[in-house]
Design an enzyme around this catalytic site. Structure first.
Site, PDB file in Angstrom:
ATOM      1  N   ASN A   9       0.876  -1.173   0.000  1.00 32.29           N
ATOM      2  CA  ASN A   9       0.000   0.000   0.000  1.00 32.29           C
ATOM      3  C   ASN A   9       0.910   1.219   0.000  1.00 32.29           C
ATOM      4  O   ASN A   9       1.392   1.647   1.049  1.00 32.29           O
ATOM      5  CB  ASN A   9      -0.912  -0.021   1.222  1.00 32.29           C
ATOM      6  CG  ASN A   9      -1.873   1.158   1.258  1.00 32.29           C
ATOM      7  OD1 ASN A   9      -1.852   2.018   0.381  1.00 32.29           O
ATOM      8  ND2 ASN A   9      -2.706   1.208   2.282  1.00 32.29           N
ATOM      9  N   LYS A  16       3.206   0.879   3.274  1.00 32.73           N
ATOM     10  CA  LYS A  16       2.719  -0.106   4.233  1.00 32.73           C
ATOM     11  C   LYS A  16       2.786  -1.474   3.562  1.00 32.73           C
ATOM     12  O   LYS A  16       2.392  -1.616   2.400  1.00 32.73           O
ATOM     13  CB  LYS A  16       1.281   0.225   4.635  1.00 32.73           C
ATOM     14  CG  LYS A  16       0.713  -0.647   5.745  1.00 32.73           C
ATOM     15  CD  LYS A  16      -0.709  -0.207   6.100  1.00 32.73           C
ATOM     16  CE  LYS A  16      -1.290  -1.083   7.194  1.00 32.73           C
ATOM     17  NZ  LYS A  16      -2.705  -0.705   7.504  1.00 32.73           N
ATOM     18  N   ASP A 147      -9.998   0.669  -4.498  1.00 36.56           N
ATOM     19  CA  ASP A 147     -10.876   1.152  -3.432  1.00 36.56           C
ATOM     20  C   ASP A 147     -12.218   1.643  -3.967  1.00 36.56           C
ATOM     21  O   ASP A 147     -13.178   1.770  -3.209  1.00 36.56           O
ATOM     22  CB  ASP A 147     -10.191   2.295  -2.676  1.00 36.56           C
ATOM     23  CG  ASP A 147      -9.642   1.842  -1.338  1.00 36.56           C
ATOM     24  OD1 ASP A 147      -9.659   0.634  -1.061  1.00 36.56           O
ATOM     25  OD2 ASP A 147      -9.204   2.707  -0.558  1.00 36.56           O
ATOM     26  N   ASP A 282      -6.306  14.456  15.763  1.00 35.29           N
ATOM     27  CA  ASP A 282      -6.496  13.220  16.526  1.00 35.29           C
ATOM     28  C   ASP A 282      -7.820  13.265  17.281  1.00 35.29           C
ATOM     29  O   ASP A 282      -8.015  14.111  18.158  1.00 35.29           O
ATOM     30  CB  ASP A 282      -5.333  13.033  17.503  1.00 35.29           C
ATOM     31  CG  ASP A 282      -5.271  11.625  18.089  1.00 35.29           C
ATOM     32  OD1 ASP A 282      -6.342  10.997  18.233  1.00 35.29           O
ATOM     33  OD2 ASP A 282      -4.164  11.165  18.404  1.00 35.29           O
ATOM     34  N   GLY A 333     -10.235   2.966  12.612  1.00 34.95           N
ATOM     35  CA  GLY A 333      -9.627   3.314  13.891  1.00 34.95           C
ATOM     36  C   GLY A 333     -10.559   3.998  14.862  1.00 34.95           C
ATOM     37  O   GLY A 333     -10.596   3.666  16.054  1.00 34.95           O
ATOM     38  N   ILE A 334     -11.348   4.965  14.389  1.00 37.08           N
ATOM     39  CA  ILE A 334     -12.311   5.656  15.251  1.00 37.08           C
ATOM     40  C   ILE A 334     -13.558   4.811  15.431  1.00 37.08           C
ATOM     41  O   ILE A 334     -14.078   4.664  16.541  1.00 37.08           O
ATOM     42  CB  ILE A 334     -12.658   7.041  14.666  1.00 37.08           C
ATOM     43  CG1 ILE A 334     -11.419   7.938  14.649  1.00 37.08           C
ATOM     44  CG2 ILE A 334     -13.782   7.697  15.463  1.00 37.08           C
ATOM     45  CD1 ILE A 334     -11.623   9.267  13.949  1.00 37.08           C
ATOM     46  N   GLU A 336     -13.956   1.637  15.404  1.00 38.66           N
ATOM     47  CA  GLU A 336     -13.740   0.457  16.246  1.00 38.66           C
ATOM     48  C   GLU A 336     -13.431   0.807  17.698  1.00 38.66           C
ATOM     49  O   GLU A 336     -13.670  -0.011  18.593  1.00 38.66           O
ATOM     50  CB  GLU A 336     -12.584  -0.378  15.684  1.00 38.66           C
ATOM     51  CG  GLU A 336     -12.874  -1.014  14.333  1.00 38.66           C
ATOM     52  CD  GLU A 336     -11.625  -1.630  13.715  1.00 38.66           C
ATOM     53  OE1 GLU A 336     -10.745  -2.066  14.490  1.00 38.66           O
ATOM     54  OE2 GLU A 336     -11.521  -1.656  12.476  1.00 38.66           O
ATOM     55  N   ASN A 337     -12.916   2.016  17.937  1.00 36.25           N
ATOM     56  CA  ASN A 337     -12.395   2.327  19.274  1.00 36.25           C
ATOM     57  C   ASN A 337     -13.085   3.468  20.008  1.00 36.25           C
ATOM     58  O   ASN A 337     -12.936   3.581  21.224  1.00 36.25           O
ATOM     59  CB  ASN A 337     -10.897   2.646  19.168  1.00 36.25           C
ATOM     60  CG  ASN A 337     -10.099   1.459  18.672  1.00 36.25           C
ATOM     61  OD1 ASN A 337     -10.155   0.381  19.247  1.00 36.25           O
ATOM     62  ND2 ASN A 337      -9.374   1.644  17.574  1.00 36.25           N
TER      63      ASN A 337
END
Length: 401
Positions: A9, A16, A147, A282, A333-334, A336-337
């Protein structure tokens, strides 16, 4: 050892990478090379559970990173087990509705679509060329996974803008969407979670990370999504503005005297959570300081973020019409958390009979999936970790093995 897939990626200044067994999903290697073209260019990785890191040398980029992976990280056994290479591609335009093996024609198609992803597609092409050089024996075993592909089932009423039709016919100006690999994976996960065949599931999927998008899926196919011609449209994101009145651009240009380059940088890199807080992109800052009276920017940012998200979920519930919504899924990320973001967004949707269970919501974080609504909620909301790398590995294996 079974046949493995190397997944690349490539970003403009990072790479990545991972190696997966497409049959089992087992990850053999994962890593990130970053700070390309800078003095501090570096690489870090985890191989069979053990971590490593190294400097790549001042000014190093994709070539040096891939050569380092091939020469310094991979064992002979692992290198010999790589049977194909899968590349994530942000934009495939209208032409590509599924993953394909790389050919000269495909490379040309990715180049043509670069006008809609000028930061991403050129970097992906560098990754493809460097993969050819680093692994010449696998040149005909490179696969690109787009994508935008999952969203190509949208109808005209969903993907057209109310602009002169010639802009679409002659120049391809339309909604394409993004994060399709994740949306596809989560749609299949929802189907498994609710016990339905993948081609019968109806879901609203919220992929929330530094970039964010929502899609609505009917019978396993995407019928609408929040990102547009580019990944700038839609939700509030880390540094991207999402939906705005287009006339703001005229105002910034004509009245404030900003150049088009300055406007683009503002909308893409200085807006979103960063713009609303004027501190950081963030989301955790906004969460941690939400009730801190001395930092009102935190509550402001999180409220705007969650309100925009709720509007999209509600709109897509309407789009499904009479088709039963099996679940609202949160990933990324957001997604899931952040129990806080999920709570704020779903609380806007009580009209639909959605009831969040606070205990379940707090439990479904940090890699743990689960239903976060009450048993008597009219609709389920589920947290599901995404796995784009697995989709890329499986598509690559399907075409090459």
């Amino acid at each position: 050892m079974s046949k493995l897939v190397l997944i690349l990626n490539c970003g403009s200044s990072s790479l990545k990478f991972a190696i997966l067994d497409p049959a089992t999903g087992e990850e053999k290697l994962s890593g990130l090379a970053e700070a390309f073209f800078l003095p501090e260019a570096r690489i870090k990785w985890k191989l069979n559970g053990e971590k490593g890191n190294a400097d790549l040398g001042a000014g190093a980029a994709h070539t040096e990173a891939l050569n380092f992976i091939a020469s310094n990280i991979l064992t002979d056994e692992l290198k010999n087990s790589i049977a194909a290479i899968g590349h994530r591609i942000v934009h495939g335009g209208e032409k590509y509705t599924q993953s394909v093996i790389v050919t000269d024609e495909v490379v040309k198609g990715i180049e043509d679509a670069a006008q809609f992803a000028p930061l991403h597609n050129p970097a992906h092409l560098i990754g493809i060329r460097e993969a050819f050089n680093a692994f010449p024996h696998l040149k005909d075993k490179n696969v690109v996974v787009f994508d935008t592909a999952f969203h190509q089932t949208m109808s005209e009423e969903a993907f057209l803008y109310a602009l002169p039709y010639s802009l679409y016919k002659e120049h391809g100006v339309r909604r394409y969407g993004a994060h399709g690999t994740s949306h596809y994976f989560i749609s299949r996960e929802v189907a498994e979670y609710v016990g339905k065949p993948a081609d019968q599931v109806n879901a609203i999927i919220c992929h929330l990370g530094n970039g964010g998008s929502v899609s609505v899926v009917r019978n396993g196919q995407c019928i609408d999504t929040s990102m547009g011609l580019t990944p700038l449209e839609g939700l509030v994101m880390g540094t991207r503005c999402g939906d705005i009145d287009p006339a703001i651009i005229f105002y910034l240009y004509k009245t404030l005297g900003m150049s088009m380059e300055q406007i683009e940088e503002t909308l893409v890199k200085k807006s979103g959570l960063l713009g609303l807080t004027e501190v950081t992109s963030d989301c955790r800052y906004a969460e941690d300081n939400y009730d801190n009276a001395s930092k009102p920017e935190a509550k402001r940012a999180l409220n705007v973020y969650s309100y925009r998200l709720a509007k999209y979920i509600g709109a897509y519930m309407a789009v499904l019409g009479d088709d039963h919504l099996d679940a609202i899924a949160f990933t990324g990320g957001i997604g899931e958390n952040s129990a806080h973001v999920r709570e704020l967004a779903l609380n806007h949707l009580k009209l639909f009979g959605i009831q969040i269970d606070n205990e379940r919501n707090l439990a479904a974080r940090f890699g743990k999936d689960g239903v976060i609504t009450t048993d008597d909620s009219a609709f389920k909301a589920i947290v599901l970790p995404t796995n784009e790398e697995l989709v890329i590995a499986q598509d690559t294996a399907r075409l090459c093995f």
